[in-house]
Design an enzyme around this catalytic site. Structure first.
Site, PDB file in Angstrom:
ATOM      1  N   PRO A 115       0.825  -1.213   0.000  1.00 18.55           N
ATOM      2  CA  PRO A 115       0.000   0.000   0.000  1.00 18.55           C
ATOM      3  C   PRO A 115       0.858   1.262   0.000  1.00 18.55           C
ATOM      4  CG  PRO A 115      -0.850  -1.580   1.574  1.00 18.55           C
ATOM      5  CD  PRO A 115       0.441  -2.142   1.075  1.00 18.55           C
ATOM      6  N   CYS A 116       0.385   2.262  -0.737  1.00 18.33           N
ATOM      7  CA  CYS A 116       1.223   3.437  -0.988  1.00 18.33           C
ATOM      8  C   CYS A 116       1.024   4.570   0.008  1.00 18.33           C
ATOM      9  CB  CYS A 116       0.953   3.964  -2.397  1.00 18.33           C
ATOM     10  SG  CYS A 116      -0.729   4.610  -2.608  1.00 18.33           S
ATOM     11  N   GLN A 117       0.002   4.477   0.890  1.00 19.82           N
ATOM     12  CA  GLN A 117      -0.324   5.626   1.740  1.00 19.82           C
ATOM     13  C   GLN A 117       0.867   6.098   2.576  1.00 19.82           C
ATOM     14  OE1 GLN A 117      -2.088   2.876   1.405  1.00 19.82           O
ATOM     15  NE2 GLN A 117      -4.299   3.240   1.442  1.00 19.82           N
ATOM     16  N   TYR A 119       3.939   6.205   1.849  1.00 17.66           N
ATOM     17  CA  TYR A 119       4.951   6.936   1.081  1.00 17.66           C
ATOM     18  C   TYR A 119       4.364   8.124   0.325  1.00 17.66           C
ATOM     19  CZ  TYR A 119       7.105   2.363   1.823  1.00 17.66           C
ATOM     20  OH  TYR A 119       7.582   1.204   2.385  1.00 17.66           O
ATOM     21  N   SER A 120       3.055   8.183   0.265  1.00 13.21           N
ATOM     22  CA  SER A 120       2.389   9.221  -0.515  1.00 13.21           C
ATOM     23  C   SER A 120       2.676  10.617   0.041  1.00 13.21           C
ATOM     24  CB  SER A 120       0.876   8.964  -0.509  1.00 13.21           C
ATOM     25  OG  SER A 120       0.168  10.112  -0.866  1.00 13.21           O
TER      26      SER A 120
END
Length: 418
Positions: A115-117, A119-120
């Site tokens: 999941p990218c959250q 690093y977003s």
């Protein structure tokens, strides 16, 4: 060549690899709704291979239930979708399941990204701790355990470009930590920021794509030729019936006449005479009034609506200094749209349909087309009850299949050349 897909989501990356001729052994995903979508797609591919696609078409036209569809799919096919969180608690269970599924076959590729959250850039800006305590920051360590266990020839790791700047509290780069860990496991890793629009996707979507090669040397990262279909975003709307807010159909929607070729060349249209999930959200009169303002401004000289331009009685946020573009038209006359993200599951304000006569936000099918999902790809909810919200979330989190297919084809070339 066989692959496993970790943190699969709805399977956009996997769909591209399957198209390129790779064989999925397993998909591992924590979200139940996404796992149902993956299982339905496994069913599609199985029934297509066995010349029984009519059963799948019956399902997406609501002629048979999901339970009836799944009864037609062998246990081993359905069990290839593993609904478990990747981590210390479950990795041994997941390994055992995959080992059982693969038999004596090797795993040639591992694909997928956590999941990218964490690093977003947007995620960090909205979190008071800048995502520092988020356990998802370190899911790449779990990914590395799968590399160590299966020893694939290559891996493909996808994430948001915020990964390039994400750092720990003591200033260490997560990206460098990843590359160092993967090197410990025997993989030389290279990465580039790739843009979906360069692959024929009508969307401005940048992602960092790490590719690791077992015992690889520098300079193996493939070179991608840019694809330009010379069309505008209007192409994705041309053959879909017009809808008003709150109308449409989860199931079969017949196409209008279409005289272009983009939808076929991008594999969005792939032989059927109907699509599904072309169903619009209901909107309040206030939202429809704002949407109309946004479209009018765009039609009048390609101007974007600023939140401060909205009549005071329609403003619901006190914050008038940041995120002032929270209402945005998907402009039909541009070569690509804004990035489709999972927030589309919460509201449609950032994805307003450009046709003022329809006065609504995008349907799941329109959003899926911006991501280049084929029109026969069906997005599921948790239960058999249809869920527009779950569909939007899965679409926004996905890798565009057209982009994934290009990556897979290039990697296939690399292996052939070796």
């Amino acid at each position: 060549m066989n692959f496993i897909d970790l943190f699969s989501g709805a399977g956009g990356l996997s769909e591209g690899f399957i198209r390129a001729g790779f064989t999925p052994v397993a998909h591992v995903e924590i979200d139940k709704a996404a796992c149902n979508t993956l299982t339905t797609r496994v069913g599609y591919h199985y029934l297509k291979r066995t010349n029984n696609l009519a059963h799948y078409l019956d399902y997406i036209q609501n002629k048979i239930s999901r339970t009836e569809l799944y009864a037609l799919i062998p246990d081993k096919e359905r069990e290839s979708v593993i609904n478990l969180p990747i981590g210390e608690e479950n990795n041994r269970i997941i390994f055992d399941k995959i080992d059982s599924l693969k038999g004596g076959k090797s795993i040639d590729f591992i694909i997928g990204g956590p999941p990218c959250q964490a690093y977003s850039i947007v995620g960090r800006s909205r979190d008071e701790n800048r995502m520092q305590g988020d356990s998802r920051n370190y899911l790449f360590k779990e990914y590395a355990k799968f590399l160590e266990y299966y020893q694939p020839k290559y891996f493909v790791f996808e994430n948001v470009i915020g990964l390039k700047s994400a750092k720990t509290k003591d200033g260490k780069s997560y990206l460098q930590m990843m590359c160092d860990l993967f090197k410990e496991k025997g993989y030389h890793t290279e990465y580039e920021v790739l843009e979906a629009k360069d692959f024929g996707v009508l969307q401005n979507r940048k992602r960092i794509i790490l590719i690791g090669k077992k015992n690889g040397e520098e300079g193996f990262y493939p070179k991608f030729e840019k694809v330009n279909f010379n069309v505008t975003v209007s192409e994705i709307f041309k053959d879909l019936p017009k809808l008003q807010a709150g109308t449409g159909n989860y199931y079969a929607t017949k196409y209008n006449k279409y005289d272009g070729d983009y939808l076929f060349k991008s594999h969005i249209r792939n032989g059927l005479d109907f699509t599904t999930q072309h169903i619009a959200r209901p909107h309040t009169e206030q939202d429809k009034g704002i949407y109309k303002l946004a479209v009018e401004k765009w039609e009048n000289g390609q101007q974007r609506l600023n939140y401060n331009d909205i009549p005071t009685e329609w403003q619901t946020h006190k914050n008038t200094k940041s995120f002032v573009d929270r209402f945005k038209v998907v402009a039909a006359d541009l070569p690509y749209s804004q990035t489709v993200v999972a927030h589309i599951s919460k509201d449609g304000h950032y994805y307003i349909h450009p046709d003022i006569s329809q006065n609504r936000s995008l349907t799941p099918r329109e959003a899926a087309r911006l991501q280049t999902f084929p029109d026969d790809f069906y997005f599921e909810g948790v239960s058999e009850k249809q869920s527009r919200t779950a569909a939007y979330k899965q679409i926004g989190n996905a890798v565009p299949p057209l982009m994934a297919e290009s990556i897979a084809n290039k990697l296939k070339e690399l292996i052939r050349n070796e």
